[in-house]
Design a protein around this motif. Structure first.
Motif, PDB file in Angstrom:
ATOM      1  N   ARG A 125      47.890  32.066  37.038  1.00 10.73           N
ATOM      2  CA  ARG A 125      48.977  32.742  37.727  1.00 10.73           C
ATOM      3  C   ARG A 125      48.793  32.470  39.211  1.00 10.73           C
ATOM      4  O   ARG A 125      47.694  32.612  39.745  1.00 10.73           O
ATOM      5  CB  ARG A 125      48.963  34.246  37.464  1.00 10.73           C
ATOM      6  N   PHE A 172      44.870  32.983  39.802  1.00  5.82           N
ATOM      7  CA  PHE A 172      44.145  33.775  38.807  1.00  5.82           C
ATOM      8  C   PHE A 172      44.165  33.005  37.498  1.00  5.82           C
ATOM      9  O   PHE A 172      45.233  32.647  36.987  1.00  5.82           O
ATOM     10  CB  PHE A 172      44.844  35.136  38.642  1.00  5.82           C
ATOM     11  N   ARG A 185      39.113  34.607  36.225  1.00  2.00           N
ATOM     12  CA  ARG A 185      38.547  34.824  37.556  1.00  2.00           C
ATOM     13  C   ARG A 185      39.597  34.471  38.604  1.00  2.00           C
ATOM     14  O   ARG A 185      40.418  33.573  38.400  1.00  2.00           O
ATOM     15  CB  ARG A 185      37.309  33.947  37.779  1.00  2.00           C
ATOM     16  N   PHE A 186      39.552  35.188  39.701  1.00  2.00           N
ATOM     17  CA  PHE A 186      40.401  34.851  40.850  1.00  2.00           C
ATOM     18  C   PHE A 186      39.696  33.758  41.648  1.00  2.00           C
ATOM     19  O   PHE A 186      38.478  33.840  41.859  1.00  2.00           O
ATOM     20  CB  PHE A 186      40.630  36.077  41.726  1.00  2.00           C
TER      21      PHE A 186
END
Lengths: 935, 108
Positions: free
Chosen positions: B18, B56, B63-64
């Motif tokens: 994302r 993301f 994980r970001f």
């Protein structure tokens, strides 16, 4: 077979048709017989049919032009499939083929009248005419849609089987002519995996119809491909687009039982080898059936053994046109005149009624003929390299646009006719070099060079002395382009949009250069200065079905779904979840909760297990209220706001053990909240020791609600003291339910009743559900669905986030202002909420409960609340008839001016008419003091 | 579709991620002015050039990550776990330049 005598020729070298396999089919309501290997159009031509459609605007008869996929006159309806490319689609037994755009019939067409009034239908006619008055737009639309082609789709048809596939490969070769085949073989020989994509049904490109020598070269190349297992071949497939990082879309037709398959390829290197597309010539009558391109003639004669006419005139400016003359002569067509474009010879116009009857030369000579063949130049389909960043340049020597050579990333190469001209051997040599380089690059090696492929000189022939069609699909004539230029649309992109030339189904493959050449003529500006339009994806049409693919829409159900289905549960689709809306009578289900006890399956409720010593810090950060002092064994209701203060989610979180918490979220917010927590933990507070584990489907969740809940729970729960003193409202306990260990149960009250919500290990969900029903039989237990829960919560005035709030609702406007603790150091949205509390409250909408004055009235949700002069003052966010109270109950977002208790507001119903409703003192209609849920 | 060289999973299709948006530092809520907060909430630089942004990995490691990407060419010059400092060169993480198997693999 009916109609004219057969035009099928004796066996031709390289023919695709199988004379031992006749195929019966229907065309326009009559029976015909073709051969296996025929296209729809070649079969019809062999039967003497040569008109396949009516043109888009003027309804002119149209036949074969290119005898390829892009042929604009050959779009037909096959069974229930519209817009089938009849010059490409293989004939199949039993096909019911019909013409399109020929209302009421192919032979007699009322729209032919348009041809007479053609001067009123010039470019921009629609833009200029159907504008005013606006109220007539629907009428215009009805009339015009009658005139638009496009075939017929059946509304009854289900989504057919479409497929998707993902491929990761070193090299993709787009186009399997001589250069493409050589490139694939050479790339494979470097050790690369290769995907070879060809639009036609067979490999070979023009080698298939260029004589015995080409056929023998082709069979060698085919053998080389077949001998290399690292080459995957896709025929009747086309590369429709090239995107970032060499993401390549391939559309495969009629494969493995699927109608179409979209193949998403991540390619190391893309080799574009689409060859060349023959360009039509512009002259009066150039769209008459019987006027064909030289490649069309050669395809028809050599691939399908069809005689395209009896008496031919040929205008040739290149070797391919000469080859067409040779083909025609060989099969016994009387070639009455060959005009050599290289020597400046040309024609003036073609004439005929409904089909070609004569050709008029520049000197006025009229030659009666039924076939006029033109070979006046080529268009390089630069589509793929356009998409990769190349801007083609005009090569005046070759009279076509060619790749500029600049702007391509090293992962995209071009070869074959797209790049330049040459003998078959030269094309193969170029393809081989490009393929070797592609294979090397894809495997991380530098690779060698690729030789130049020069363009041969070709006369720049675009238009004769008369005007004719530049775009056959869109019925745009060269006159329209000239008119557009006069009106000031003097750039190629503007002319394209104003006249719609190049915007039809052929998408510029046949039309672009002629359009620009005529524009150049009209404006006096050189073609190289005008430039070409930009080719964008998709290169070939893709059906919506292929884009949708197989429908992979996951649905989620709770472990109790089977029970719901077996007990009359009416399914409700809530996001991905299917859950019972009700079991027949929601009002009765709701009443039973108020009077006895009910259970509802609330498994979709989002659940996150939080563990670690810093969980309270996290809770304090994401919720607007305070969490530091939550004791083990307690739960608390919390509201989350985004950084702009807008309510994001709500739910309860319970402290199970010292360092272990269970957070519940709304069903629709589970994923968002999980990401939200991770965002804070990963980006802002990576030093906090918190683990977040999604456990939504690890538990089956059941809410037990009603005055007899405790009595029921006492019968199934072991090891947990259930008295109000020991297990009060907003408390959480862990224990054994119906013999199942490790269950979490908490007392909350969404329905407003004494209520226990239990989370049991999912695999025991059904067992516990049935145990509850059995144990509560004499208590009057009934399952209730989502609708009853909505009624109950509305009676109690409990809001639902995203139903009673929207994307602008700050906490205070949801009646949650009291929960916002601005004395906390920090929390998400704090500054925004602080300013809002200071400056914004006077004007912010408020959540209020409304009771319609008429006890029978229930205004639909989203009804507007209006002032006496019609201004909108708010809207009804939730409304139901209350089975408990016997009158309508509503929640509404209203302007503060009408938010005071006792105010009577006017609600305008969506269907017209107004009703009146009174603003209530409290959001809760039932038990505002909360006696029942604390019982 | 571009590929993002995830520092945890190697190069993956961007559809797995994302796009959170341009990385914006959160002002100290105790001293922030309304203007500064609005800038943090709404104002993005939207350059035609290099941008530092957050992605993301929804359908991967969840994980970001912080990515430096060129908005015109989509070139990615560094990736690192969000919240960490010190960019890591993208090439070291993406492996070889071709597609090969990174999409299918992911055990970088």
């Amino acid at each position: 077979m009916t109609g004219a005598a057969s035009r099928r020729l004796p066996a031709q070298a390289g023919e695709l048709v199988d004379r031992s396999r006749p195929l019966a089919f229907r065309w326009d309501g009559r029976s015909y017989v073709g051969l296996e290997g025929d296209t729809i159009v070649s079969a019809l031509l062999a039967c003497g049919v040569d008109v396949f459609s009516r043109s888009f605007k003027y309804s002119r008869s149209r036949g074969v032009l290119s005898a390829s996929f892009v042929d604009p006159g050959c779009t037909v309806q096959v069974d229930d499939e519209p817009n089938v490319r009849g010059a490409h689609r293989r004939l199949a037994a039993g096909m019911d083929v019909r013409p399109q755009n020929v209302w009421p019939s192919l032979r007699f067409d009322v729209k032919t009248a348009n041809g007479l009034v053609g001067r009123f239908l010039t470019a921009g006619f629609y833009y200029k005419t159907f504008i005013k008055p606006q109220r007539l737009w629907p009428a215009y639309q009805q009339v015009l849609s009658r005139f638009a082609s496009g075939g017929v789709t059946s509304r009854q048809n289900a989504h057919g089987y479409y497929d998707k596939r993902y491929v990761h490969v070193d090299v993709v070769v787009a186009g399997a002519g001589p250069a493409g085949l050589a490139a694939a073989v050479a790339a494979a020989d470097t050790g690369a995996g290769v995907l070879l994509v060809e639009e036609e049904y067979e490999l070979g490109g023009h080698l298939r119809f260029s004589g015995e020598e080409s056929l023998s070269t082709l069979s060698e190349l085919r053998a080389q491909v077949a001998a290399r297992p690292s080459i995957e071949v896709m025929t009747d497939a086309v590369v429709t687009g090239r995107y970032d990082d060499n993401w390549v879309a391939v559309l495969q037709r009629n494969v493995g039982g699927a109608i179409e398959r979209l193949v998403k390829v991540r390619a190391g290197v893309l080799v574009a080898a689409p060859g060349l597309i023959e360009r039509p010539y512009v002259f009066a009558g150039n769209d008459l059936p019987g006027v064909m391109l030289s490649t069309a003639v050669r395809r028809l004669v050599n691939l399908y053994a069809v005689k395209p006419g009896e008496r031919a005139v040929v205008l040739t400016a290149n070797a391919d046109g000469d080859a067409a003359v040779a083909d025609l002569t060989r099969v016994g067509v009387n070639v009455v005149r060959v005009l050599d474009g290289r020597a400046g010879e040309t024609i003036r116009r073609a004439t005929g009624r409904g089909r070609l009857q004569a050709v008029e030369l520049e000197d006025g000579t009229v030659l009666p003929t039924d076939l006029l063949v033109t070979a006046t130049g080529w268009t390089a389909p630069t589509s793929l390299i356009n998409m990769a960043g190349d801007r083609p340049v005009w090569n005046p020597t070759a009279a076509r646009f060619v790749p500029s050579g600049d702007g391509l990333p090293p992962t995209v190469l071009a070869t074959g006719g797209l790049v330049g001209d040459g003998s078959t051997d030269e094309l193969i040599a170029h393809g081989r070099a490009a393929g070797t380089l592609a294979g090397d690059r894809a495997q991380g090696r530098a690779g060698g060079g690729v030789p130049d492929l020069a363009c041969e000189p070709h006369p720049g022939m675009f238009r004769a002395s008369t005007h004719g069609f530049v775009d056959f699909s869109e019925d745009v004539s060269s006159k329209d382009v000239v008119a557009a230029a006069k009106e000031g649309y003097d750039s190629s992109e503007l002319v394209k949009r104003f006249t719609t030339a190049t915007m039809g189904p052929s998408q510029g493959k046949l039309e672009t250069i002629n359009t620009i050449a005529v524009l150049s003529e009209a404006t006096g500006r050189a073609i190289e200065d005008l430039g070409t339009t930009v080719w964008r994806p998709p290169y070939a049409p893709i059906s919506l079905g292929a884009l949708a693919g197989r429908i992979f829409e996951p649905t989620r159900v709770s472990p109790m779904q089977g029970w719901h289905e077996g007990h009359g549960g009416v399914p409700l689709l809530a996001g991905q979840w299917i859950r019972p809306d009700h079991y027949g009578d929601a009002a009765q289900e709701a009443r039973n909760v108020r009077e006895n006890v009910g259970i509802i399956d609330v498994t979709p409720l989002g659940k996150l297990e939080l563990s670690g010593p810093d969980v309270p810090r996290l809770l304090n950060l994401v919720y607007v209220n305070k969490w530091s002092k939550l004791a083990v064994g307690s739960v608390r209701y919390g509201v989350m706001c985004a950084e702009d203060g807008v309510v994001m989610d709500d739910g309860v979180t319970g402290r199970l053990d010292e360092d272990r918490y269970l957070m519940s979220t709304t069903s629709s917010g589970a994923a968002t909240v999980w990401e939200w927590l991770e965002n804070w933990l990963q980006t802002a507070h990576s030093d906090w020791r918190v683990h977040v584990t999604p456990v939504t489907t690890a538990y089956a969740s059941i809410n037990v609600a009603g005055p007899k809940s405790r009595e029921l729970m006492q019968r199934v729960v072991e090891g947990v003291e259930l008295s109000t003193e020991a297990f009060g409202y907003m408390q959480v306990r862990q224990g054994r339910i119906a013999g199942v260990d490790d269950c979490v149960m908490w007392r909350i009250g969404f329905t407003g009743e004494l209520s226990y919500e239990m989370h049991v290990p999912a695999s025991y969900g059904l067992h516990v559900w049935e145990a509850l029903l059995q144990a509560g039989e004499d208590l009057g237990i009934r399952a209730f669905g989502v609708e009853a829960q909505r009624i109950l919560r509305l009676e109690k005035g409990h809001l639902i986030v995203a139903q009673d709030t929207d994307g602008l609702t700050r906490a205070h406007s949801a009646g949650l202002g009291g929960m916002v603790k601005l004395d906390k150091d920090d929390f998400a949205g704090k500054p925004e909420l602080a300013w809002h509390e200071r400056y914004g409250l006077a004007t912010a909408p408020r959540l209020v409960a409304l009771q319609p004055v008429d006890a029978t009235a229930v205004p639909p949700e989203a009804s507007q609340i209006i002032s006496s002069n019609g201004d909108i003052l708010g809207r009804v966010t939730s409304s139901r008839m209350s089975p408990t109270l016997g009158h309508g109950v509503c929640l509404a977002q209203v302007d503060p001016a009408v938010a005071a208790a006792g105010t009577v507001v006017t609600i305008r119903l969506p269907g017209g008419g107004d009703i009146r409703a009174t603003v209530q003192e409290d959001l809760a209609f039932v038990d505002p003091e909360g006696v029942r849920l604390r019982a | 579709m571009i590929r993002i060289p995830c520092p945890h999973c190697s190069a993956r299709n961007s559809a797995e991620f994302r796009h959170v948006g341009e990385a914006a530092a959160r002002p100290d809520p105790s001293t922030v002015t309304p203007e500064q907060w609005r800038v943090y909430l709404y104002e993005r630089s939207n350059p035609a050039g290099w941008i530092t942004e957050t992605w993301f990995h929804t359908m991967g490691c969840r994980r970001f990550i912080t990515v430096e990407r060129h908005t015109v060419t989509n070139e990615i010059r560094s990736v690192r776990p969000a919240g960490s400092s010190g960019p890591e060169p993208a090439e070291a993480l993406s492996g070889r330049a071709d597609a090969g198997s990174p999409d299918a693999g992911g055990q970088a």
